[in-house]
Structure formats: C-alpha cells, structure tokens
Design a protein around this motif. Structure first.
Motif, PDB file in Angstrom:
ATOM      1  N   LEU A  11      81.493  35.162 105.841  1.00 12.89           N
ATOM      2  CA  LEU A  11      81.408  35.969 104.624  1.00 12.89           C
ATOM      3  C   LEU A  11      80.622  37.256 104.881  1.00 12.89           C
ATOM      4  CD1 LEU A  11      80.710  33.167 101.997  1.00 12.89           C
ATOM      5  CD2 LEU A  11      82.802  34.543 102.167  1.00 12.89           C
ATOM      6  N   LYS A  12      79.545  37.144 105.644  1.00 13.75           N
ATOM      7  CA  LYS A  12      78.736  38.331 105.972  1.00 13.75           C
ATOM      8  C   LYS A  12      79.526  39.292 106.862  1.00 13.75           C
ATOM      9  CE  LYS A  12      74.135  36.499 105.252  1.00 13.75           C
ATOM     10  NZ  LYS A  12      72.759  36.500 105.717  1.00 13.75           N
ATOM     11  N   HIS A  13      80.312  38.749 107.787  1.00 18.19           N
ATOM     12  CA  HIS A  13      81.139  39.581 108.666  1.00 18.19           C
ATOM     13  C   HIS A  13      82.122  40.406 107.829  1.00 18.19           C
ATOM     14  CE1 HIS A  13      83.749  40.759 112.011  1.00 18.19           C
ATOM     15  NE2 HIS A  13      84.747  40.355 111.264  1.00 18.19           N
ATOM     16  N   VAL A  33      86.670  26.365 103.017  1.00 22.03           N
ATOM     17  CA  VAL A  33      85.278  26.741 102.833  1.00 22.03           C
ATOM     18  C   VAL A  33      84.963  27.788 103.905  1.00 22.03           C
ATOM     19  CG1 VAL A  33      82.882  25.971 102.873  1.00 22.03           C
ATOM     20  CG2 VAL A  33      84.653  24.497 101.882  1.00 22.03           C
ATOM     21  N   THR A  34      84.566  28.959 103.450  1.00 20.84           N
ATOM     22  CA  THR A  34      84.244  30.060 104.358  1.00 20.84           C
ATOM     23  C   THR A  34      82.739  30.069 104.583  1.00 20.84           C
ATOM     24  OG1 THR A  34      86.092  31.294 103.414  1.00 20.84           O
ATOM     25  CG2 THR A  34      84.515  32.540 104.734  1.00 20.84           C
ATOM     26  N   SER A  35      82.339  30.088 105.838  1.00 17.50           N
ATOM     27  CA  SER A  35      80.923  30.024 106.200  1.00 17.50           C
ATOM     28  C   SER A  35      80.183  31.297 105.791  1.00 17.50           C
ATOM     29  CB  SER A  35      80.776  29.826 107.707  1.00 17.50           C
ATOM     30  OG  SER A  35      81.153  31.016 108.394  1.00 17.50           O
ATOM     31  N   VAL A  36      78.874  31.178 105.681  1.00 19.54           N
ATOM     32  CA  VAL A  36      78.018  32.316 105.359  1.00 19.54           C
ATOM     33  C   VAL A  36      78.198  33.408 106.419  1.00 19.54           C
ATOM     34  CG1 VAL A  36      75.613  33.090 105.158  1.00 19.54           C
ATOM     35  CG2 VAL A  36      76.340  30.955 104.078  1.00 19.54           C
ATOM     36  N   PRO A  58      78.015  29.097 101.583  1.00 19.51           N
ATOM     37  CA  PRO A  58      79.439  29.135 101.894  1.00 19.51           C
ATOM     38  C   PRO A  58      80.241  29.162 100.588  1.00 19.51           C
ATOM     39  CG  PRO A  58      78.439  27.072 102.643  1.00 19.51           C
ATOM     40  CD  PRO A  58      77.373  27.877 102.007  1.00 19.51           C
ATOM     41  N   LYS A  59      81.504  29.566 100.686  1.00 18.45           N
ATOM     42  CA  LYS A  59      82.326  29.726  99.494  1.00 18.45           C
ATOM     43  C   LYS A  59      83.664  29.022  99.672  1.00 18.45           C
ATOM     44  CE  LYS A  59      84.456  33.535  96.896  1.00 18.45           C
ATOM     45  NZ  LYS A  59      84.669  34.981  96.907  1.00 18.45           N
TER      46      LYS A  59
END
Length: 165
Positions: free
Chosen positions: A130-132, A124-127, A150-151
């Motif tokens: 993901l924004k970075h 799970v990739t954090s928000v 998150p994704k």
C-alpha cells in the motif's frame, strides 16, 4: 596488467545495476473507443457489469475469471501508467493492474469511464505494498506514513481496458 585492469573496469561498468529511468506513461487523450491491451468486443461492453455486481460475486467466491466490469477511473500511476484505480458505488476504489505488465495507459484516462476485461479477486494488500502504491501516486510523506493496516480490497488483473461514454 593494464589489460586486466581495463577488462575489470569495463566489466564493472557493463554489469553495474544503475537506476535506469523507467519510461513515462504513454501519450494520448484516452478518447472514447481507445483501448489498451486486448480490445474488448461491443458485446462484452454491452454486457459489462457494475462494480457493485462484481463485489456481490466476490462475496461467494474468492476469484472471478473472464469478467467484464465498467466504472470510472479515479487514479492512474503517474510514473508509468502501470495501474489504475476504479471507483466503487460506495465511493471507495479498487486497484487494477495490467496482466503481465503487457500494456500501460496514459494519465489522461483519469476521470474517464472504462470497461475492463480480466479477472478479479478479493485480496489483502500489505502495508508495504500500500505504501509503495501511495509513493507511486505521489502521496505526501504524511499520507504514506499514515498507512498502518493492511487492506482487504478487490484486485483486478486486466487483459484489456476500453474507454466508453
């Protein structure tokens, strides 16, 4: 007194942490046979599995080590060439980083077919992360702001990447 001021000024300049420009991605056309990181043997290239089969394996385990996967590169970090994304069968993509940042790839790798060797896991990739990556990929402010959840995705740590037909 002047010596102390000179010493303090010199120390401040030497130890200050300024934004140092990161090197650009390596040059190159990413031609068939080119490899980045560890070379991948012909046998491994021939035995590489599809992204779909990798996804199936990750349904029964959280991590797959020493796996060789083939696919099409859909994105390359334009800042340093420090990550790529690979197209999945359902049209989405998964994220690939280079193990220990030991190597980088040229932006010309985008659109090429490659074989990756390394390890994969569902994560799970954090928000924030993901924004970075969206910022690295030079997405618009609106696209970055739209990232709100998150994704869960496949994350791949590549020891080597080789361009194939």
């Amino acid at each position: 007194m002047y010596t102390l001021v000179l010493f303090l000024s010199f120390s401040t300049i030497c130890f200050s942490q300024e934004d140092v420009e990161k090197p650009a991605p390596p040059a190159g056309n990413a031609l068939v046979g080119d490899f980045y990181g560890s070379d991948i043997s012909g046998t491994s290239v021939n035995n590489a599995i599809s992204v779909e089969k990798l996804d199936d394996k990750l349904k029964t385990t959280t991590k797959v080590e020493n796996v060789v996967v083939k696919g099409e590169v859909t994105g390359v970090c334009p800042k340093r060439g420090c990550w790529i994304s690979l197209k999945t069968e359902d049209g989405t993509s998964f994220f690939v980083k280079m193990k220990d940042y030991a190597f980088f790839v040229p932006t010309a790798l985008k659109g090429k077919n490659v074989v990756l060797e390394g390890e994969a896991e569902k994560k799970v990739t954090s928000v924030e992360e993901l924004k970075h990556y969206a910022k690295d990929a030079k997405k618009t402010k609106a696209e970055i702001a739209a990232i709100a959840k998150p994704k869960e995705e496949i994350r791949f740590m590549a020891a080597g990447i080789k361009v194939i037909d």
